[in-house]
Write an enzyme that holds these catalytic residues in place. Structure first.
Site, short mmCIF file in Angstrom:
data_model
loop_
_atom_site.label_atom_id
_atom_site.label_comp_id
_atom_site.label_asym_id
_atom_site.label_seq_id
_atom_site.Cartn_x
_atom_site.Cartn_y
_atom_site.Cartn_z
N LYS A 169 -3.23 -7.97 -3.66
CA LYS A 169 -2.99 -7.19 -2.73
C LYS A 169 -4.35 -6.44 -2.03
CE LYS A 169 -1.16 -2.92 -2.41
NZ LYS A 169 -0.34 -1.73 -2.81
N LYS A 222 -6.56 -4.13 0.21
CA LYS A 222 -6.53 -2.71 0.73
C LYS A 222 -7.38 -2.92 2.21
CE LYS A 222 -5.05 0.39 -1.23
NZ LYS A 222 -3.54 0.81 -1.35
N ASP A 248 -2.20 -4.08 2.51
CA ASP A 248 -2.01 -2.54 2.63
C ASP A 248 -2.89 -1.76 3.45
OD1 ASP A 248 -1.09 -0.20 2.38
OD2 ASP A 248 -1.46 0.32 0.32
N GLU A 255 2.01 -3.80 3.70
CA GLU A 255 2.64 -2.33 3.33
C GLU A 255 2.19 -1.24 4.04
OE1 GLU A 255 2.08 0.53 -0.78
OE2 GLU A 255 1.34 -1.69 -0.80
N ASP A 262 5.95 2.70 1.72
CA ASP A 262 5.52 3.41 0.57
C ASP A 262 5.42 4.84 0.69
OD1 ASP A 262 4.16 4.46 -1.67
OD2 ASP A 262 2.17 3.33 -1.27
N LYS A 272 7.56 4.65 -6.99
CA LYS A 272 6.28 5.24 -7.74
C LYS A 272 6.76 6.62 -8.21
CE LYS A 272 2.58 3.42 -4.75
NZ LYS A 272 1.48 3.69 -3.94
N GLU A 290 2.94 -3.75 -8.89
CA GLU A 290 1.16 -3.65 -9.09
C GLU A 290 1.03 -2.76 -10.17
OE1 GLU A 290 -0.53 -1.26 -5.49
OE2 GLU A 290 1.25 -2.45 -4.63
#
Length: 419
Positions: free
Chosen positions: A167, A169, A198, A224, A249, A273, A327
């Protein structure tokens, strides 16, 4: 109600170095700070919890400093003397005293659930309904901002058999640069790995409408939270128009958020999360709502140590299908862990640890070495002597230097990518 009562609660800030720069949209981080929570019962059972933010308060407003303060001043008076099996009324009382502060609450709840498992000599996953699996296909973050270095990092991870999901960033660079970077990485790893991105809320809807199809064409399979957390309507429009999976998220932190997102079909996936949702039990409620509403599940991370990662896995293994995996990669990024048994990654997956409770044990020597300040607060039942919180040197062997982990296994030094 059980006869077990909490004797004391201790919250200590611990600062852990990272193996390399981790770049987020807002900051770049070279260390990770956590709040280690130790709850001791009158009969000597110790529960361990971890509260952690993604390297600062930029994501949700909490920092390790605020977490410790809230636990010491507002949460501990409710916990000391309480029954650790009466979590629902206990957390309700805490919520009446303290609004928000989900990260602080999550760490305390984790330690209480650890006590429950240890008291019953059962892993926490058994108390949550039982495991459906014993491992998680686990993503690795690519977050240096340089495609060439990230391709080399990914190839080293694939070669080591640790990760074949990555993933990226985004958001620290201009959208055009990020899209070109993501496309370069996806094309370089085509057929060998799954690439996701993301942007951490950094794009508006117009930018996302332009960027996502171009990344999808290059091979990116999931995006994301590209837009602001409040903009569920824009997320629903993007989900309807793109072939790449859209994951929410920041836009879901409570069960009520999840109800709205599922009804609007504002995402294909939700990143679960523990920290953002105030604990394992509220996160499980979010997962149940998502599954009932046809939104797929994903196990997200705030770069926990092996202690917090073990707790996440206790929840993760009880969940329905996780089509894009998760992740829980924090232990691989942290250079000096404080768990006696570090997380186990092999065959491109993270594996559930054995043991009661959250199945994590503290390495006392490393805990003492990395705690920020030896002047810390211990809350005790009136009339009882204060426990030291120190149990002497650990009888566990030292955590080995994980030389099999890339850079470790050949990640280029990215010291030129300060955030």
């Amino acid at each position: 109600m059980s006869q077990i009562r909490v004797r004391s609660l201790e919250a200590v800030i611990v600062d852990l170095p990272m193996r390399r720069l981790q770049r987020f949209a807002a900051i770049g981080a070279r260390d990770q700070s956590i709040v280690l929570i130790r709850i001791l019962t009158e009969d000597g059972i110790e529960g361990i919890g971890e509260a952690v933010t993604p390297s600062g308060p930029w994501w949700g407003g909490e920092s390790v400093e605020s977490i410790k303060l809230m636990i010491d001043r507002y949460i501990a008076p409710h916990v000391v003397g309480a029954d650790p099996f009466a979590i629902t009324p206990l957390m309700a009382a805490i919520n009446r005293t303290l609004y928000g502060n989900s990260f602080a609450k999550a760490g305390v709840e984790m330690a209480l659930l650890d006590i429950q498992g240890k008291a019953l000599d059962l892993p926490l996953c058994d108390l949550l309904g039982g495991p459906r699996r014993s491992s998680l296909a686990c993503s690795w973050p690519l977050a240096t901002g340089k495609a060439e270095a990230e391709i080399a990092e990914a190839e080293a991870m694939i070669e080591a058999g640790r990760h074949n999901i990555f993933k990226m960033k985004l958001g620290a660079l201009a959208p055009e640069q990020d899209v070109a970077r993501a496309g370069a990485v996806a094309r370089a790893l085509e057929g060998r790995a799954s690439v996701r991105v993301d942007p951490n809320e950094q794009w508006d809807e117009t930018t996302a409408k332009w960027a996502v199809p171009r990344m999808e064409e290059a091979g990116v399979v999931m995006v994301e939270q590209p837009m602001a957390r409040w903009n569920h309507e824009a997320s629903a429009r993007l989900t309807a128009r793109t072939g790449a999976a859209v994951m929410i998220d920041e836009g879901v932190t409570t069960p009520e958020d999840m109800v709205r997102v599922a009804a609007m079909r504002a995402a294909d996936l939700v990143s679960l999360k523990i920290m953002k949702s105030a604990g394992i039990l509220p996160t499980k409620r979010i997962a149940d709502i998502a599954a009932a509403g046809g939104v797929s599940l994903y196990m997200g991370t705030f770069l926990e140590s092996s202690i917090g990662t073990a707790a996440n896995m206790q929840l993760c293994v009880t969940l329905p299908a996780l089509p894009y995996g998760g992740e829980l990669c924090g232990p691989g990024l942290i250079a000096e862990d404080i768990a006696a048994q570090p997380a186990i990654y092999s065959d491109f997956a993270l594996h559930l640890p054995d043991g009661p409770g959250i199945a994590a044990t503290l390495d006392e020597d490393r805990f003492r070495a990395f705690r920020r300040d030896r002047d810390y607060t211990v809350h005790s039942v009136p009339g009882q002597p204060e426990p030291s919180g120190q149990t002497g040197p650990s009888d566990q062997p030292d955590i080995p230097d994980q030389t099999d982990i890339p850079d470790q296994a050949g990640i280029p030094d990215q010291t030129g990518t300060a955030g």
